[in-house]
Design a protein around this motif. Structure first.
Motif, PDB file in Angstrom:
ATOM      1  N   LEU A   1       0.888  -1.038  -0.067  1.00 31.78           N
ATOM      2  CA  LEU A   1       0.046   0.100  -0.074  1.00 31.78           C
ATOM      3  C   LEU A   1       0.788   1.210  -0.004  1.00 31.78           C
ATOM      4  N   THR A  20       0.843   4.018  -3.277  1.00 32.01           N
ATOM      5  CA  THR A  20       0.227   5.047  -2.982  1.00 32.01           C
ATOM      6  C   THR A  20       1.388   6.232  -3.553  1.00 32.01           C
ATOM      7  N   LEU A  40      -1.816   8.092   5.325  1.00 35.54           N
ATOM      8  CA  LEU A  40      -2.931   6.886   4.875  1.00 35.54           C
ATOM      9  C   LEU A  40      -3.882   6.454   6.063  1.00 35.54           C
ATOM     10  N   PHE A  76     -10.839   7.063   1.491  1.00 36.01           N
ATOM     11  CA  PHE A  76     -10.959   6.051   0.362  1.00 36.01           C
ATOM     12  C   PHE A  76     -12.381   5.689  -0.068  1.00 36.01           C
ATOM     13  N   ALA A 128      -6.632   3.691   5.836  1.00 32.99           N
ATOM     14  CA  ALA A 128      -6.567   2.596   5.364  1.00 32.99           C
ATOM     15  C   ALA A 128      -7.271   1.309   5.865  1.00 32.99           C
ATOM     16  N   ALA A 188      -5.275  -3.409   6.965  1.00 33.63           N
ATOM     17  CA  ALA A 188      -4.287  -2.686   6.199  1.00 33.63           C
ATOM     18  C   ALA A 188      -2.862  -3.286   6.111  1.00 33.63           C
ATOM     19  N   LEU A 238      -6.983   0.372  -3.470  1.00 29.49           N
ATOM     20  CA  LEU A 238      -7.236   1.352  -2.371  1.00 29.49           C
ATOM     21  C   LEU A 238      -6.334   2.587  -3.037  1.00 29.49           C
TER      22      LEU A 238
END
Length: 892
Positions: free
Chosen positions: A238, A242, A325, A330, A336, A350, A361
């Motif tokens: 993640l 991102t 995050l 989202f 997250a 997450a 995501l």
């Protein structure tokens, strides 16, 4: 000559007196301004030789030209040598023009014809002729005149004269740039760096979770769907996804990206817009800190840049990415952790995301409102995968070939508060509000709220009610409340089947007349006053016959009794005349009972009002009570005389710290021996009294039935050492304004015909209203059976506990004469004739005072007080008996 010098002699006329001149003439002759500049120092004169006086002569005007310090194009040399240098020529006075011209600053020394001579001022009134060359070498000296100007410069004409010189442009640009730079530096230095305490409330708001009493099983989540987690609890996939899509220079930039800004402009112009101009640091600053609004303005953007740069200097990149995050939107959730749960199921976190899920995501950040499978979302997801492979080829090089668009979890169509959940949440929120925890705090602070509700027992309560009520119409209403007598915890209740359809919670919201289920409090006051169970009380009429609050025919029973019965039989058979007479006999009469029930948790205002309105009807249950109040009130008998305020919250924690402890307000209401003897009397209700045959087998139990006039309300309240449970029932029939009966809609009378929208009917003009009607049964019927079914389920697997032994407190206080034994003894606890449970004023021959009161018979209060305990004291011992039991209630 200097002024004041003696007259010189020599040639004829030298000594002659000079004609007097006005000051202006002297100025014209000498050129005052020039003369002042060339004056010698005091005591010195030019030329060391004898000075030649000027010869007077007629003034001859001559042509005027430029002065001695300005040279025109047609002007001759400033000085010429005299033809006979050895013979000085006599000088003639020449008329002098003004040495300054209007506005021009030109000097005119009065030059004459072509034979102009250079003149020097010797004194204020004397001029000599010099054949010396012009003195040009004194430029710049003290008092020296400037050199003659050269030819006039050519000037630009037309539009060119409005165009500034390139030197001016460059100088202006430098000044402007320096000023702007200075302003930027001042603004940067004055921009405060936010700290953690200045985080926006909305940025760190996270859900509060309400749990069952095990602290693990969730009931509901309230508020913003966000759960704050640590950096190491975020998936590396993640983080990479991102950074790849939102800010590929994140790990190396200084918080802002100039190239990113230009790239954003280009992508916007070409319609791509895959990456924004703001870095992750800028987005985090905007989303996280107060003072950085999301308004589109230059001021906000500049401030955002300053803060981002400062944050990049203070925080580590890991801290920035973690905050980002945890706060970013989202779509279905913020942060997250909550987003993983919402999109990929309850078990997702997450930390355990797959690369494909992480890219999903990350793809939602730019447009969080996209549907879970929107085509635009799929395209951006593919872009995230490609960017990850491009930026980290060794790690994700093969990801574009094998990644598949992830499947998302199906969202439940039912609301979070459906079924029984809403009723539990409602009571939890009500108690939090009583303790100054607002709804907004619950929905944003991320509390862990552990309730008192037992999941199994909640289901058992629902099962017990439906077992005996399914065959009845929706006009019948049932409320059940179960309280742990040792702690005051409400461990289970039944208030309805579906909160989404009907928000009225029966055991907490419905306040009905307690009827004969209120009599045990009179019994407790009687024993606490020092009177015993062996006392004889009237079984067929009150003593005295006339007591305040009675109907015209007095207080009566639903069945015949002996004139004198003991207190145990009076309790088991629910004899009205006995209990009214007992209340009248107390040292302080109704005040003793009222003080006791206030200590037992009943609403003080309601109790006082009922005593005032119904007087001694209060002693047999005219007061309005709720099932949860009754269940908690009976705990004084099950818990040795102590009362703990009923409550629905065990504790509230945040980040592992307790922010709201459990309520444990324990009060002593009656003595333990009083509680033990009262239990003896109420055990007989299940053995031989109005609810005989409804006991729990080998498990000891005690309780009391109650039935109101015309059987409009029916009760059973009973307990074991482990559990106190109240069941109350009533019936409401829906009538239209024309008197027509219509069926309830979701247990409530419809406000509009068929529940559909109507211009004529609505909340302020309801289509139908409720009126209480007879249940057709007594407290010994369905209420007792529901109670017994639940108690059997609730005690499964629990150890059998015994009640305390009989204490035989107090002495006998016979209101009536003790009966004389007959030769043929009879069982005083045998089956009576007629209906043993008359209930509140329970018989047809009781007056109309209560039944005619709409507030008592059929009204449902608009509001209720969640467990506010009243004040008051326990009744004092009576005057009879050598050893009355004193009363010392705690925490008054």
């Amino acid at each position: 000559m200097p002024p004041g010098s003696p007259a010189q002699t020599g040639d004829a006329g030298w000594g002659a007196a000079q004609p007097q001149r006005r000051p202006e003439a002297a100025y014209e002759q000498t050129g005052a301004m020039a003369a002042q500049q060339y004056e010698e120092p005091s005591g010195r004169q030019r030329n060391s030789g004898p000075q030649r006086p000027q010869q007077p002569g007629p003034q001859q005007p001559g042509p005027q030209g430029p002065g001695p310090y300005q040279q025109g194009p047609q002007e001759t040399a400033m000085t010429q040598r005299h033809p006979a240098a050895s013979e000085p020529a006599p000088t003639q006075r020449q008329p002098r023009a003004r040495s300054r011209q209007d506005g021009g600053g030109r000097r005119d020394g009065g030059r004459q014809d072509a034979g102009r001579q250079d003149t020097r001022v010797v004194g204020s009134q004397e001029t000599i002729v010099s054949d010396a060359p012009p003195r040009r070498g004194r430029r710049g000296g003290a008092g020296a005149p400037p050199d003659p100007p050269g030819p006039p410069k050519k000037t630009r004409g037309g539009w060119r004269r409005f165009v500034p010189s390139w030197k001016i442009v460059v100088a202006g640009f430098v000044v402007l740039a320096a000023g702007l730079f200075g302003m930027v530096m001042v603004a940067y230095s004055l921009t405060p760096l936010p700290d953690e305490d200045s985080a926006q409330a909305a940025a760190v708001a996270q859900q509060s979770i309400i749990y069952y009493n095990d602290g693990k099983t969730e009931i509901a989540r309230l508020g913003t769907k966000r759960t704050i987690v640590r950096y190491d609890q975020l998936s590396d996939y993640l983080k990479d996804a991102t950074v790849a899509i939102e800010n590929d220079t994140f790990w190396t930039d200084s918080g802002i990206s100039i190239s990113g800004m230009f790239r954003s402009v280009w992508m916007t112009a070409t319609g791509q817009q895959l990456q924004g101009a703001s870095t992750i640091t800028q987005q985090m600053a905007r989303n996280y800190y107060d003072g950085l609004s999301r308004d589109v303005s230059v001021t906000r953007k500049v401030k955002e840049i300053f803060v981002a740069v400062k944050l990049d200097q203070r925080l580590t990149k890991e801290d920035i990415l973690r905050n980002y995050l945890n706060t970013v939107n989202f779509g279905l959730a913020y942060g997250a952790e909550a987003a993983a749960r919402e999109y990929f199921g309850k078990k997702a976190t997450a930390k355990n995301l797959t690369p494909s899920q992480a890219a999903y995501l990350a793809a939602r950040i730019q447009q969080p409102n996209w549907k879970p499978d929107a085509p635009e979302l799929k395209y951006r997801w593919k872009t995230v995968i490609d960017y990850m492979a491009k930026q980290w080829p060794q790690k994700y090089g093969d990801l574009p070939a094998k990644a598949e668009f992830p499947k998302t979890a199906k969202r439940s169509q039912s609301q979070d508060l459906g079924d029984l959940k809403g009723y539990m949440v409602k009571e939890v929120m009500a108690e939090l509000a009583d303790r100054n925890v607002t709804d907004e705090m619950v929905r944003s602070e991320g509390y862990k709220i552990v309730s008192t509700f037992d999941k199994k027992l909640m289901e058992d309560a629902k099962k017990a009610v439906h077992t005996h009520m399914d065959q009845m119409s929706s006009e019948f209403h049932t409320g059940l409340a179960a309280v742990d007598p040792k702690t005051g915890r409400v461990i289970a209740f039944y208030g309805g089947d579906d909160y989404d359809k009907d928000q009225f919670n029966e055991p907490f919201d419905a306040e009905k007349q307690a009827a004969s289920a209120f009599k045990p409090y009179v019994l407790a006051a009687w024993l606490q006053a020092g009177y015993s169970l062996q006392s004889y009380v009237p079984g067929n009429k009150t003593v005295p016959e006339k007591i305040p609050g009675q109907a015209k025919t007095g207080f009566n029973n639903s069945h015949n009794e002996d004139p004198a019965i003991d207190v145990i039989r009076a309790t088991a058979q629910s004899v009205n005349t006995a209990y009214v007479s007992m209340a009248f006999k107390l040292p302080n009469q109704l005040e003793d009972v009222n003080d006791l029930v206030k200590l037992a948790g009943f609403n003080a205002e309601r109790m006082d009002e009922d005593v005032r309105d119904h007087q001694f009807q209060f002693s047999i249950g005219s007061a309005l009570v709720s099932p949860v109040e009754q269940a908690a009130g009976y705990s004084i008998f099950a818990n040795g005389g102590k009362y703990t305020r009923y409550h629905v919250i065990q504790k509230v924690t945040k980040d592992g710290q307790v922010v709201l402890p459990e309520l444990r307000n324990v009060k002593k209401v009656i003595d333990p021996d009083v509680a033990a003897d009262a239990t003896i009397a109420m055990q007989e209700v299940l053995k031989s009294g109005t609810a005989r045959g409804q006991g729990l087998g080998a498990r000891p139990a005690a309780g009391k039935t109650g039935t109101n006039n015309d059987e409009k309300e029916a009760w059973f309240v009973g307990y074991t050492p482990q559990l106190s449970v109240a069941v109350g029932m009533y019936r409401e029939v829906c009538y239209t304004k024309t008197g027509r009966v219509v069926p309830p809609r979701n247990s409530a009378c419809p406000a509009t015909p068929g529940g559909k929208a109507s211009k004529k009917y609505g909340p302020h003009n309801p289509y139908s209203t409720a009126r209480e009607a007879s249940l057709g049964f007594e407290g010994a019927g369905p209420p007792t059976r529901v109670w017994r079914t639940f108690m059997m389920l609730a005690h499964e697997g629990k150890e059998i506990e015994q009640f305390p032994a009989r204490a035989d407190v107090g002495i006998a206080e016979n209101i009536v004469t003790k009966p004389t034994p007959t030769p043929t003894p009879t069982d005083p606890f045998g089956d009576p004739t007629g209906d043993p449970d008359c209930g509140l004023l329970g018989c047809d021959d009781i007056g109309e005072d209560v039944t005619s009161d709409p507030d008592v018979d059929q009204g449902i209060p608009d509001s209720e007080d969640h467990g506010i305990m009243g004040g008051g004291t326990a009744p004092q011992p009576g005057s009879s008996g050598p050893t009355p039991v004193p009363s010392r209630p705690e925490d008054r």
